[in-house]
Design a protein around this motif. Structure first.
Motif, PDB file in Angstrom:
ATOM      1  N   ASP A  43       0.848  -1.272  -0.026  1.00  0.00           N
ATOM      2  CA  ASP A  43       0.046  -0.081   0.005  1.00  0.00           C
ATOM      3  C   ASP A  43       0.882   1.329   0.042  1.00  0.00           C
ATOM      4  N   HIS A  44       2.172   1.187  -0.002  1.00  0.00           N
ATOM      5  CA  HIS A  44       2.990   2.303  -0.211  1.00  0.00           C
ATOM      6  C   HIS A  44       3.740   2.348  -1.271  1.00  0.00           C
ATOM      7  N   PRO A  45       3.196   3.515  -2.183  1.00  0.00           N
ATOM      8  CA  PRO A  45       4.009   3.495  -3.534  1.00  0.00           C
ATOM      9  C   PRO A  45       5.559   3.670  -3.632  1.00  0.00           C
ATOM     10  N   THR A  46       5.941   3.164  -4.679  1.00  0.00           N
ATOM     11  CA  THR A  46       7.502   3.506  -4.869  1.00  0.00           C
ATOM     12  C   THR A  46       7.358   4.302  -6.088  1.00  0.00           C
ATOM     13  N   PHE A  47       8.786   5.014  -6.341  1.00  0.00           N
ATOM     14  CA  PHE A  47       9.161   5.767  -7.352  1.00  0.00           C
ATOM     15  C   PHE A  47      10.636   5.568  -7.880  1.00  0.00           C
ATOM     16  N   ASP A  48      10.729   5.309  -9.105  1.00  0.00           N
ATOM     17  CA  ASP A  48      11.964   5.209  -9.746  1.00  0.00           C
ATOM     18  C   ASP A  48      12.493   6.497  -9.874  1.00  0.00           C
ATOM     19  N   THR A  49      13.708   6.921  -9.595  1.00  0.00           N
ATOM     20  CA  THR A  49      14.371   8.262  -9.866  1.00  0.00           C
ATOM     21  C   THR A  49      15.635   8.013 -10.844  1.00  0.00           C
ATOM     22  N   ASP A  50      15.852   9.227 -11.451  1.00  0.00           N
ATOM     23  CA  ASP A  50      17.204   9.340 -11.966  1.00  0.00           C
ATOM     24  C   ASP A  50      18.535   9.807 -11.125  1.00  0.00           C
ATOM     25  N   VAL A  51      17.961  10.412  -9.976  1.00  0.00           N
ATOM     26  CA  VAL A  51      18.900  10.858  -9.126  1.00  0.00           C
ATOM     27  C   VAL A  51      18.236  10.994  -7.755  1.00  0.00           C
ATOM     28  N   SER A  52      19.293  10.352  -6.621  1.00  0.00           N
ATOM     29  CA  SER A  52      18.464  10.288  -5.233  1.00  0.00           C
ATOM     30  C   SER A  52      19.521  10.712  -4.452  1.00  0.00           C
ATOM     31  N   ILE A  53      19.107  11.365  -3.188  1.00  0.00           N
ATOM     32  CA  ILE A  53      20.127  11.371  -2.133  1.00  0.00           C
ATOM     33  C   ILE A  53      19.771  10.647  -0.885  1.00  0.00           C
ATOM     34  N   SER A  54      18.726   9.952  -0.759  1.00  0.00           N
ATOM     35  CA  SER A  54      18.045   9.097   0.163  1.00  0.00           C
ATOM     36  C   SER A  54      17.062   8.030  -0.296  1.00  0.00           C
ATOM     37  N   SER A  55      16.412   7.260   0.552  1.00  0.00           N
ATOM     38  CA  SER A  55      15.540   6.136   0.120  1.00  0.00           C
ATOM     39  C   SER A  55      14.268   6.886  -0.073  1.00  0.00           C
ATOM     40  N   ASP A  56      14.129   8.381   0.381  1.00  0.00           N
ATOM     41  CA  ASP A  56      12.743   9.010   0.219  1.00  0.00           C
ATOM     42  C   ASP A  56      12.706  10.342  -0.454  1.00  0.00           C
ATOM     43  N   ILE A  57      14.028  10.524  -0.910  1.00  0.00           N
ATOM     44  CA  ILE A  57      14.316  11.828  -1.765  1.00  0.00           C
ATOM     45  C   ILE A  57      14.949  11.654  -3.013  1.00  0.00           C
ATOM     46  N   GLY A  58      14.554  12.207  -4.267  1.00  0.00           N
ATOM     47  CA  GLY A  58      14.937  12.201  -5.398  1.00  0.00           C
ATOM     48  C   GLY A  58      14.543  12.988  -6.459  1.00  0.00           C
ATOM     49  N   PHE A  59      15.175  12.881  -7.655  1.00  0.00           N
ATOM     50  CA  PHE A  59      14.712  13.724  -8.727  1.00  0.00           C
ATOM     51  C   PHE A  59      14.323  12.667  -9.798  1.00  0.00           C
ATOM     52  N   ARG A  60      13.263  12.791 -10.399  1.00  0.00           N
ATOM     53  CA  ARG A  60      13.167  12.296 -11.671  1.00  0.00           C
ATOM     54  C   ARG A  60      12.803  13.107 -13.032  1.00  0.00           C
ATOM     55  N   TRP A  61      12.958  12.338 -14.221  1.00  0.00           N
ATOM     56  CA  TRP A  61      12.717  13.482 -15.457  1.00  0.00           C
ATOM     57  C   TRP A  61      11.499  13.293 -15.572  1.00  0.00           C
ATOM     58  N   ASN A  62      10.919  14.487 -16.208  1.00  0.00           N
ATOM     59  CA  ASN A  62       9.632  14.447 -16.678  1.00  0.00           C
ATOM     60  C   ASN A  62       9.610  14.958 -18.147  1.00  0.00           C
ATOM     61  N   LYS A  63       9.341  14.068 -18.889  1.00  0.00           N
ATOM     62  CA  LYS A  63       9.517  14.137 -20.430  1.00  0.00           C
ATOM     63  C   LYS A  63       8.622  15.284 -20.801  1.00  0.00           C
ATOM     64  N   ASN A  64       7.590  15.546 -20.073  1.00  0.00           N
ATOM     65  CA  ASN A  64       6.379  16.585 -20.719  1.00  0.00           C
ATOM     66  C   ASN A  64       6.906  17.864 -20.529  1.00  0.00           C
ATOM     67  N   THR A  65       7.491  18.184 -19.271  1.00  0.00           N
ATOM     68  CA  THR A  65       8.132  19.522 -18.766  1.00  0.00           C
ATOM     69  C   THR A  65       9.597  19.446 -19.344  1.00  0.00           C
ATOM     70  N   LYS A  66      10.042  18.490 -19.470  1.00  0.00           N
ATOM     71  CA  LYS A  66      11.739  18.535 -20.126  1.00  0.00           C
ATOM     72  C   LYS A  66      12.404  18.943 -18.850  1.00  0.00           C
ATOM     73  N   SER A  67      12.052  18.623 -17.521  1.00  0.00           N
ATOM     74  CA  SER A  67      12.701  18.927 -16.315  1.00  0.00           C
ATOM     75  C   SER A  67      12.856  17.919 -15.753  1.00  0.00           C
ATOM     76  N   TYR A  68      13.768  18.095 -14.427  1.00  0.00           N
ATOM     77  CA  TYR A  68      13.721  17.148 -13.497  1.00  0.00           C
ATOM     78  C   TYR A  68      12.707  17.523 -12.142  1.00  0.00           C
ATOM     79  N   GLU A  69      11.779  16.657 -11.560  1.00  0.00           N
ATOM     80  CA  GLU A  69      11.049  17.206 -10.512  1.00  0.00           C
ATOM     81  C   GLU A  69      11.512  16.386  -9.313  1.00  0.00           C
ATOM     82  N   LEU A  70      11.284  17.005  -8.210  1.00  0.00           N
ATOM     83  CA  LEU A  70      11.816  16.740  -6.922  1.00  0.00           C
ATOM     84  C   LEU A  70      10.689  15.677  -6.540  1.00  0.00           C
TER      85      LEU A  70
END
Length: 129
Positions: A43-70
Motif C-alpha cells: 500500500d506504499h507506492p515507490t518511485f523510480d528516480t534518476d538521481v536520489s540522495i536518500s531512500s525517500d528523496i530524489g529527482f526524476r525526469w519529466n518528459k512532458n516538462t523536459k525537467s527534473y522534478e523533486l
C-alpha cells in the motif's frame, strides 16, 4: 498514510544537478527506487528516480516538462531544512554551476565569486582578447 509528492523545478541538466547536490554535501546515487523509510508494504507506492540522495528523496525526469522534478514524502521529510529551502539551495547551486559552464563555453573565466549576506551570489567573469 505517507505518500510521495512531486515538486516541479527548472532543472534540466542531470550532470549539473548531481554536481550541485554533491556541493551541498549529499551522497548522490543514480537510478534508485524510492520508498517510504521503514515501509515496503504494497500500500506504499515507490518511485523510480534518476538521481536520489536518500531512500525517500530524489529527482526524476519529466518528459512532458523536459525537467527534473523533486520526488519526496512530505510527511516523513527528515532534512534539517524545509522542502522549500532545500529546493532553493539546490536551484541556487544549479544556477551557479550553469553560469560557470556557460561562461567557460563562451571563452570567459570566473575571476571572482562572493556569497552575499542575503545568500545571493555575485560572480565576476573576464575574457582576454
Amino acid at each position: 498514510m505517507s505518500h510521495f509528492s512531486t515538486i516541479k523545478t527548472q532543472i534540466k541538466e542531470k550532470p549539473i544537478l548531481i554536481e550541485a547536490l554533491e556541493l551541498l554535501q549529499y551522497n548522490v546515487e543514480e537510478n534508485q527506487t524510492l520508498h517510504v523509510e521503514g515501509t515496503h508494504a504494497i500500500d506504499h507506492p515507490t518511485f523510480d528516480t534518476d538521481v536520489s540522495i536518500s531512500s525517500d528523496i530524489g529527482f526524476r525526469w519529466n518528459k512532458n516538462t523536459k525537467s527534473y522534478e523533486l520526488v519526496t514524502d512530505l510527511e516523513t521529510w527528515k532534512e534539517n531544512i524545509t522542502v522549500e529551502r532545500f529546493i532553493d539551495k539546490v536551484t541556487q547551486q544549479y544556477a551557479r554551476l550553469t553560469i560557470h559552464d556557460t561562461v567557460k563555453n563562451m571563452g570567459f573565466e570566473v575571476s571572482e565569486e562572493w556569497e552575499m549576506d542575503d545568500n545571493s551570489i555575485e560572480i565576476t567573469v573576464n575574457r582576454w582578447i
